[in-house]
Structure formats: structure tokens, C-alpha cells
Design a protein around this motif. Structure first.
Motif, PDB file in Angstrom:
ATOM      1  N   PHE A 102      45.790  39.514 -23.446  1.00  0.00           N
ATOM      2  CA  PHE A 102      46.209  39.809 -24.879  1.00  0.00           C
ATOM      3  C   PHE A 102      45.220  40.019 -25.996  1.00  0.00           C
ATOM      4  O   PHE A 102      45.044  40.781 -26.706  1.00  0.00           O
ATOM      5  CB  PHE A 102      47.525  38.913 -25.476  1.00  0.00           C
ATOM      6  CG  PHE A 102      47.972  39.330 -26.675  1.00  0.00           C
ATOM      7  CD1 PHE A 102      48.938  40.021 -26.785  1.00  0.00           C
ATOM      8  CD2 PHE A 102      47.615  38.619 -27.763  1.00  0.00           C
ATOM      9  CE1 PHE A 102      49.938  40.116 -27.936  1.00  0.00           C
ATOM     10  CE2 PHE A 102      48.134  38.844 -29.090  1.00  0.00           C
ATOM     11  CZ  PHE A 102      49.302  39.838 -29.242  1.00  0.00           C
ATOM     12  N   GLU A 103      44.375  38.857 -26.083  1.00  0.00           N
ATOM     13  CA  GLU A 103      43.383  38.769 -27.119  1.00  0.00           C
ATOM     14  C   GLU A 103      42.411  39.565 -26.960  1.00  0.00           C
ATOM     15  O   GLU A 103      42.080  40.166 -27.804  1.00  0.00           O
ATOM     16  CB  GLU A 103      42.852  37.015 -27.150  1.00  0.00           C
ATOM     17  CG  GLU A 103      43.985  36.049 -27.394  1.00  0.00           C
ATOM     18  CD  GLU A 103      44.328  36.067 -28.588  1.00  0.00           C
ATOM     19  OE1 GLU A 103      44.068  36.507 -29.616  1.00  0.00           O
ATOM     20  OE2 GLU A 103      45.512  35.638 -28.822  1.00  0.00           O
ATOM     21  N   LEU A 104      42.243  40.152 -25.779  1.00  0.00           N
ATOM     22  CA  LEU A 104      40.847  40.924 -25.463  1.00  0.00           C
ATOM     23  C   LEU A 104      41.337  42.386 -26.065  1.00  0.00           C
ATOM     24  O   LEU A 104      40.434  43.161 -26.692  1.00  0.00           O
ATOM     25  CB  LEU A 104      40.538  41.138 -23.987  1.00  0.00           C
ATOM     26  CG  LEU A 104      39.556  42.173 -23.274  1.00  0.00           C
ATOM     27  CD1 LEU A 104      38.305  41.908 -23.943  1.00  0.00           C
ATOM     28  CD2 LEU A 104      39.578  42.352 -21.985  1.00  0.00           C
ATOM     29  N   VAL A 105      42.669  42.691 -25.666  1.00  0.00           N
ATOM     30  CA  VAL A 105      43.193  43.824 -26.402  1.00  0.00           C
ATOM     31  C   VAL A 105      43.140  43.944 -27.786  1.00  0.00           C
ATOM     32  O   VAL A 105      42.705  44.978 -28.367  1.00  0.00           O
ATOM     33  CB  VAL A 105      44.700  44.160 -25.536  1.00  0.00           C
ATOM     34  CG1 VAL A 105      45.376  45.195 -26.543  1.00  0.00           C
ATOM     35  CG2 VAL A 105      44.589  44.562 -23.992  1.00  0.00           C
ATOM     36  N   VAL A 106      43.775  42.806 -28.457  1.00  0.00           N
ATOM     37  CA  VAL A 106      43.929  42.680 -29.756  1.00  0.00           C
ATOM     38  C   VAL A 106      42.224  42.807 -30.474  1.00  0.00           C
ATOM     39  O   VAL A 106      42.037  43.585 -31.379  1.00  0.00           O
ATOM     40  CB  VAL A 106      44.437  41.676 -30.279  1.00  0.00           C
ATOM     41  CG1 VAL A 106      44.599  41.690 -31.779  1.00  0.00           C
ATOM     42  CG2 VAL A 106      45.998  41.753 -30.022  1.00  0.00           C
ATOM     43  N   ASP A 107      41.399  42.059 -29.732  1.00  0.00           N
ATOM     44  CA  ASP A 107      40.007  42.272 -30.301  1.00  0.00           C
ATOM     45  C   ASP A 107      39.300  43.478 -30.264  1.00  0.00           C
ATOM     46  O   ASP A 107      38.815  44.100 -31.073  1.00  0.00           O
ATOM     47  CB  ASP A 107      39.051  41.280 -29.512  1.00  0.00           C
ATOM     48  CG  ASP A 107      39.323  39.489 -29.866  1.00  0.00           C
ATOM     49  OD1 ASP A 107      39.966  39.400 -30.756  1.00  0.00           O
ATOM     50  OD2 ASP A 107      39.146  38.698 -28.982  1.00  0.00           O
ATOM     51  N   THR A 108      39.574  44.168 -29.026  1.00  0.00           N
ATOM     52  CA  THR A 108      39.273  45.463 -28.743  1.00  0.00           C
ATOM     53  C   THR A 108      39.499  46.583 -29.904  1.00  0.00           C
ATOM     54  O   THR A 108      38.955  47.404 -30.449  1.00  0.00           O
ATOM     55  CB  THR A 108      39.507  45.980 -27.388  1.00  0.00           C
ATOM     56  OG1 THR A 108      38.912  45.051 -26.354  1.00  0.00           O
ATOM     57  CG2 THR A 108      38.887  47.392 -27.003  1.00  0.00           C
ATOM     58  N   ILE A 109      41.110  46.417 -30.246  1.00  0.00           N
ATOM     59  CA  ILE A 109      41.652  47.157 -31.232  1.00  0.00           C
ATOM     60  C   ILE A 109      40.754  47.026 -32.620  1.00  0.00           C
ATOM     61  O   ILE A 109      40.406  47.710 -33.102  1.00  0.00           O
ATOM     62  CB  ILE A 109      43.075  47.031 -31.306  1.00  0.00           C
ATOM     63  CG1 ILE A 109      43.604  47.787 -30.039  1.00  0.00           C
ATOM     64  CG2 ILE A 109      43.560  47.853 -32.616  1.00  0.00           C
ATOM     65  CD1 ILE A 109      45.204  47.213 -29.880  1.00  0.00           C
ATOM     66  N   HIS A 113      46.735  34.496 -24.660  1.00  0.00           N
ATOM     67  CA  HIS A 113      46.526  34.595 -23.066  1.00  0.00           C
ATOM     68  C   HIS A 113      45.287  35.728 -23.511  1.00  0.00           C
ATOM     69  O   HIS A 113      45.185  36.570 -24.298  1.00  0.00           O
ATOM     70  CB  HIS A 113      47.730  35.669 -22.595  1.00  0.00           C
ATOM     71  CG  HIS A 113      47.594  35.978 -21.172  1.00  0.00           C
ATOM     72  ND1 HIS A 113      46.583  36.951 -20.692  1.00  0.00           N
ATOM     73  CD2 HIS A 113      48.159  35.254 -20.071  1.00  0.00           C
ATOM     74  CE1 HIS A 113      46.602  36.659 -19.512  1.00  0.00           C
ATOM     75  NE2 HIS A 113      47.487  35.813 -19.221  1.00  0.00           N
ATOM     76  N   PRO A 114      44.492  35.516 -22.276  1.00  0.00           N
ATOM     77  CA  PRO A 114      43.157  36.037 -22.712  1.00  0.00           C
ATOM     78  C   PRO A 114      43.431  37.583 -22.690  1.00  0.00           C
ATOM     79  O   PRO A 114      42.539  38.255 -23.360  1.00  0.00           O
ATOM     80  CB  PRO A 114      42.238  35.632 -21.266  1.00  0.00           C
ATOM     81  CG  PRO A 114      43.054  34.213 -20.872  1.00  0.00           C
ATOM     82  CD  PRO A 114      44.501  34.413 -21.239  1.00  0.00           C
ATOM     83  N   GLU A 160      54.262  38.561 -19.621  1.00  0.00           N
ATOM     84  CA  GLU A 160      53.741  37.303 -19.369  1.00  0.00           C
ATOM     85  C   GLU A 160      52.028  37.394 -20.056  1.00  0.00           C
ATOM     86  O   GLU A 160      51.672  36.549 -20.605  1.00  0.00           O
ATOM     87  CB  GLU A 160      53.464  36.988 -17.980  1.00  0.00           C
ATOM     88  CG  GLU A 160      52.920  35.602 -17.691  1.00  0.00           C
ATOM     89  CD  GLU A 160      52.819  35.156 -16.324  1.00  0.00           C
ATOM     90  OE1 GLU A 160      51.836  34.674 -15.836  1.00  0.00           O
ATOM     91  OE2 GLU A 160      53.968  35.290 -15.449  1.00  0.00           O
ATOM     92  N   ASN A 161      51.607  38.567 -19.823  1.00  0.00           N
ATOM     93  CA  ASN A 161      50.270  38.639 -20.498  1.00  0.00           C
ATOM     94  C   ASN A 161      50.247  39.086 -21.868  1.00  0.00           C
ATOM     95  O   ASN A 161      49.161  39.012 -22.528  1.00  0.00           O
ATOM     96  CB  ASN A 161      49.412  39.700 -19.630  1.00  0.00           C
ATOM     97  CG  ASN A 161      49.049  39.266 -18.048  1.00  0.00           C
ATOM     98  OD1 ASN A 161      49.196  38.086 -17.861  1.00  0.00           O
ATOM     99  ND2 ASN A 161      49.090  40.304 -17.221  1.00  0.00           N
ATOM    100  N   ALA A 162      51.350  39.526 -22.212  1.00  0.00           N
ATOM    101  CA  ALA A 162      51.130  40.206 -23.617  1.00  0.00           C
ATOM    102  C   ALA A 162      51.883  39.188 -24.711  1.00  0.00           C
ATOM    103  O   ALA A 162      52.923  39.518 -25.308  1.00  0.00           O
ATOM    104  CB  ALA A 162      52.109  41.367 -23.618  1.00  0.00           C
TER     105      ALA A 162
END
Length: 144
Positions: A34-41, A31-32, A25-27
Motif C-alpha cells: 500500500f505504502e509503495l503504491v501511494v509513494d509512487t503516485i 502495509h508495504p 489485505e494489502n490495501a
């Protein structure tokens, strides 16, 4: 309540799967989390590139992603990380096909309860990464 499933492996060991425990659901894009993970990567890649290093994201499957299809059961819904990384030009290696190919004969690749790969699972990751680097012409310092 979530139903667990135990699968017998070819070496006599077992692996416990919990198909209902998914953070799918978060992936998903938008979704905030998901976006945080991709931005961090993306930020990590930028730092790596500024320092002259290559950057490769390994997309690691869960035990359920590997063994449920082998047992003719549906895998949990996939995530969109691979697509999101491609859209940003971030190189990634999806390890799911490598794990599924090795697990066809119910090879033990994870610990029974723990979600981490076991020794053979990490050996598989090393081979997949080495193969990927060689395929893309980056053979510096690789071992055989």
C-alpha cells in the motif's frame, strides 16, 4: 476455494464475479505494498507538477464493487487509497459511485470474465472525468 457468481445483465449478457478474490489485505495503510503504491503516485504527481501538468488519480472499482451491491449482496471491503491520497493533497476521482449509478439497471459496463471495462464502461469513465474537470474549472480542450 472461491465461489464465483454470474449476474445476468439487461442486454442479455452476463458478468462473472468472484467476491473472494480481493487484495484488500494489502490495501491498507502501513502495509508495504500500500505504502509503495501511494509513494509512487505521489512521485508521479510531483514529476507532473514540475512539468506544469495537472494530475488526477482515477480510483477504478472492480466488477464486484459495482454489481454485488446492485444484486443486494455485500461488496468486498473497500480500500483506503482515497483517504491516503487526500492526506497527501493528491486529487482523485472515485469512479465507484458513477459505475454503481449506471449499473442500477444491470447495464453492461465490464466484459463478462475480464475485469476491464467494456466500451460502455470506458464511455462512462470519459464522462465522469470530463464532468470532474469542468466542475473544477479545467475545461481546456475538452470535447462534448
Amino acid at each position: 476455494p472461491v465461489a464465483a457468481r454470474t449476474i445476468e445483465l439487461r442486454d442479455g449478457g452476463r458478468v462473472q464475479l468472484v467476491p473472494g478474490l480481493s487484495d484488500a489485505e494489502n490495501a491498507r495503510p502501513g502495509h508495504p505494498v500500500f505504502e509503495l503504491v501511494v509513494d509512487t503516485i505521489d512521485e508521479a504527481r510531483a514529476v507532473s507538477n514540475r512539468r506544469g501538468s495537472d494530475f488526477l488519480v482515477l480510483l477504478m472499482p472492480a466488477k464486484e464493487d459495482v454489481y454485488l451491491p446492485v444484486a443486494d449482496e455485500p461488496a468486498p471491503p473497500g480500500t483506503s487509497f482515497k483517504t491516503a491520497l487526500q492526506e497527501r493533497g493528491i486529487e482523485s476521482l472515485d469512479l465507484t459511485p458513477h459505475f454503481r449509478a449506471q449499473a442500477r439497471d444491470f447495464s453492461p459496463l465490464f466484459y463478462e470474465v475480464d475485469g476491464h471495462p467494456n466500451e460502455e464502461g470506458y464511455r462512462l469513465i470519459a464522462r465522469a472525468v470530463t464532468e470532474h474537470l469542468r466542475k473544477h474549472g479545467r475545461t481546456y480542450g475538452l470535447w462534448d
